[in-house]
Design a protein around this motif. Structure first.
Motif, PDB file in Angstrom:
ATOM      1  N   ILE A 164      30.155  38.278  43.712  1.00  0.00           N
ATOM      2  CA  ILE A 164      30.936  39.282  44.115  1.00  0.00           C
ATOM      3  C   ILE A 164      31.219  39.051  45.652  1.00  0.00           C
ATOM      4  N   ALA A 165      29.946  39.184  46.459  1.00  0.00           N
ATOM      5  CA  ALA A 165      30.224  38.996  47.867  1.00  0.00           C
ATOM      6  C   ALA A 165      30.860  37.983  48.342  1.00  0.00           C
ATOM      7  N   SER A 166      30.526  36.878  47.603  1.00  0.00           N
ATOM      8  CA  SER A 166      31.479  35.783  47.996  1.00  0.00           C
ATOM      9  C   SER A 166      32.958  35.426  48.066  1.00  0.00           C
ATOM     10  N   ASN A 167      33.490  36.270  46.965  1.00  0.00           N
ATOM     11  CA  ASN A 167      34.811  36.319  46.673  1.00  0.00           C
ATOM     12  C   ASN A 167      35.674  37.704  47.218  1.00  0.00           C
ATOM     13  N   ILE A 168      34.865  38.934  47.269  1.00  0.00           N
ATOM     14  CA  ILE A 168      35.737  39.928  47.902  1.00  0.00           C
ATOM     15  C   ILE A 168      35.066  39.891  49.199  1.00  0.00           C
ATOM     16  N   ILE A 169      36.138  39.604  50.163  1.00  0.00           N
ATOM     17  CA  ILE A 169      35.431  39.462  51.596  1.00  0.00           C
ATOM     18  C   ILE A 169      36.370  40.341  52.463  1.00  0.00           C
ATOM     19  N   THR A 170      37.404  41.024  51.953  1.00  0.00           N
ATOM     20  CA  THR A 170      38.356  41.658  53.007  1.00  0.00           C
ATOM     21  C   THR A 170      37.884  42.841  53.737  1.00  0.00           C
ATOM     22  N   ASN A 171      37.312  43.907  52.674  1.00  0.00           N
ATOM     23  CA  ASN A 171      36.964  45.061  53.247  1.00  0.00           C
ATOM     24  C   ASN A 171      36.010  45.534  52.332  1.00  0.00           C
ATOM     25  N   ILE A 172      35.085  46.788  52.807  1.00  0.00           N
ATOM     26  CA  ILE A 172      33.921  47.285  52.241  1.00  0.00           C
ATOM     27  C   ILE A 172      34.502  48.123  50.884  1.00  0.00           C
TER      28      ILE A 172
END
Length: 476
Positions: A331-339
């Motif tokens: 998840i962290a490697s693919n969702i990088i734009t915002n919190i």
């Protein structure tokens, strides 16, 4: 002292009666509203029973409707319900009762947690029903991307109106600006019950100014006076979110800055958030820009990989569930734009697991997030994308790479970036140099050859960085 006339008293009573009638109508039609939402938006029976039937009317204040979520048995689902169903619910309400409401959500577990501080939170709700009690400094994950903004916000909360005034927080959407503002408000209310704290969005503030000015033009001089008393005389701490929407609207902007100047001159605390630095607001008058910058201006950047992992770990810990780090890494490697997107993704995985009654595995996470992360669609590899990925990997900013800084902590990632741009895009040296800070093509060539030599001699640090970055940029 000002006394109301009989006609004014009657008018106020009529308004209150109308509001009560609207609230009663809303409660009477609630089941009909939910059923309309069920059928009109094709919500599955399982989702309807699990989430929608848990909703009820908590309170109505003017056009703000607070929805209570009975989260007993379904865990922390507030963010998921807000993101997935709030628009459907608002539309259904307007369809049935013909009134447009702004929606605010509160969970039953939040109310239970608030009981020890009920008096304090009643004060906050009276002044500001939109202050979110969940947004505190304790729930804010601090990383390299926001540590200065966090420190400045905490300082303001501890010493409102003293050392930093105004505090100006800027950054992109979903990065935590609003969380910090609510954290400041909650901290002040918890530690000093005498403080009058008001949080308002720029949209709500603008609407109030427009109504006050319209009332003043129509001969109701009391309208503007009441507005100024509310925001100047009856406030110790004023927080205004998304100030950029006020800029450029002349009368609104002028009234805001009169309020701003009055409060700061009176040593009252002002906290402002925006999506951009004051210096980039081209429509902002220079005298106003200098007033913004007389305190401290802090930015909130996109979260680094480490911060994203910390946010996800905090979430699963709060939910008292176990999710393997390999899944969080996906998840962290693919969702990088915002919190906000990151939290939405982990909420979706947890909810998907609960609905399917399956353990959270990597395969389940991929299935749940197929609409957000699609491995079958090859991402276009551009110089800009490589820049962002390299900056994130090394915990620096794109601005650092484009700068003329020559420290090894910046120069080394810059060399790696130029190497990857050359090998993964095949772009001309001149184009890469132009994109990376208007550098000469010979500078790019030197960096590429430098990294190639390190790889050739099996420099372990360089080999590792390049290998990891290649997989991040092009995982296929």
């Amino acid at each position: 002292m000002c006394y109301l006339s009989a006609s004014e008293k009657a008018h106020i009573q009529n308004i209150r009666k109308e509001e009560t009638d609207l609230e009663n109508e809303l409660r009477q039609n609630w089941e009909k509203i939910l059923e309309h939402m069920h059928t009109a938006f094709d919500i599955s029976d399982v989702s309807f029973r699990t989430f929608i039937q848990k909703l009820s009317v908590y309170s109505v204040h003017d056009d703000l409707l607070t929805i209570l979520i009975d989260d007993t048995g379904i865990g922390d689902s507030k963010s998921f319900i807000e993101q997935k169903y709030s628009v459907f619910l608002a539309v259904s309400i307007e369809e049935i009762v013909k009134v447009q409401y702004k929606l605010n959500f509160i969970a039953l577990s939040e109310l239970e947690d608030l009981m020890p501080n009920q008096k304090n939170m009643e004060t906050a709700k009276k002044l500001n029903p939109s202050i979110n009690p969940n947004y505190t400094f304790d729930t804010f994950i601090v990383g390299d991307n926001n540590d200065f903004a966090h420190a400045a916000s905490l300082k303001v909360a501890e010493e409102p109106g003293e050392s930093i005034n105004p505090l100006y927080i800027y950054g992109g959407a979903g990065l935590g600006k609003t969380h910090l503002m609510h954290a400041i408000a909650n901290y002040i209310l918890e530690h000093d019950h005498s403080k009058r704290v008001v949080y308002v969005t720029s949209e709500a503030f603008t609407n109030e100014i427009v109504e006050a000015l319209r009332g003043s033009k129509n001969g109701h001089s009391q309208s503007l006076k009441e507005f100024r008393e509310k925001y100047r005389e009856n406030v110790d701490v004023l927080l205004i979110d998304d100030i950029q929407f006020i800029i450029g609207k002349e009368s609104t902007q002028q009234e805001f800055f009169f309020t701003f100047s009055h409060l700061t001159d009176s040593k009252k605390q002002v906290i402002i958030s925006s999506d951009k630095h004051p210096s980039t607001m081209t429509m902002l008058d220079e005298r106003y820009r200098s007033r913004f910058e007389m305190g401290i201006t802090v930015d909130v950047k996109a979260p680094t990989y480490e911060t994203r992992m910390a946010i996800l770990r905090s979430k699963v810990s709060k939910e008292h569930i176990h999710i393997d780090d390999s899944i969080l890494d996906y998840i962290a490697s693919n969702i990088i734009t915002n919190i906000r997107e990151l939290q939405g993704a982990i909420n979706k995985v947890i909810s998907f697991s609960s609905l399917c009654e399956k353990e959270v595995t990597l395969e389940l996470a991929k299935e749940a997030l197929a609409d957000k992360i699609n491995p079958n669609i090859k991402k276009e590899i551009t110089i800009d994308y490589i820049l962002e990925t390299v900056a994130d990997h090394f915990g620096i900013t794109v601005k650092d790479i484009l700068s003329n800084k020559r420290s090894n902590s910046i120069a080394y990632p810059r060399h790696i970036c130029m190497y990857l741009c050359r090998h993964l895009t095949g772009g001309p040296l001149a184009e890469i140099g132009n994109k990376l800070g208007n550098r000469h093509h010979s500078t790019v060539l030197h960096s590429v050859e430098l990294v190639e030599e390190k790889i050739k001699t099996n420099d372990p640090e360089t080999v590792k960085h390049v290998d990891v970055l290649r997989k991040k940029i092009d995982p296929q």
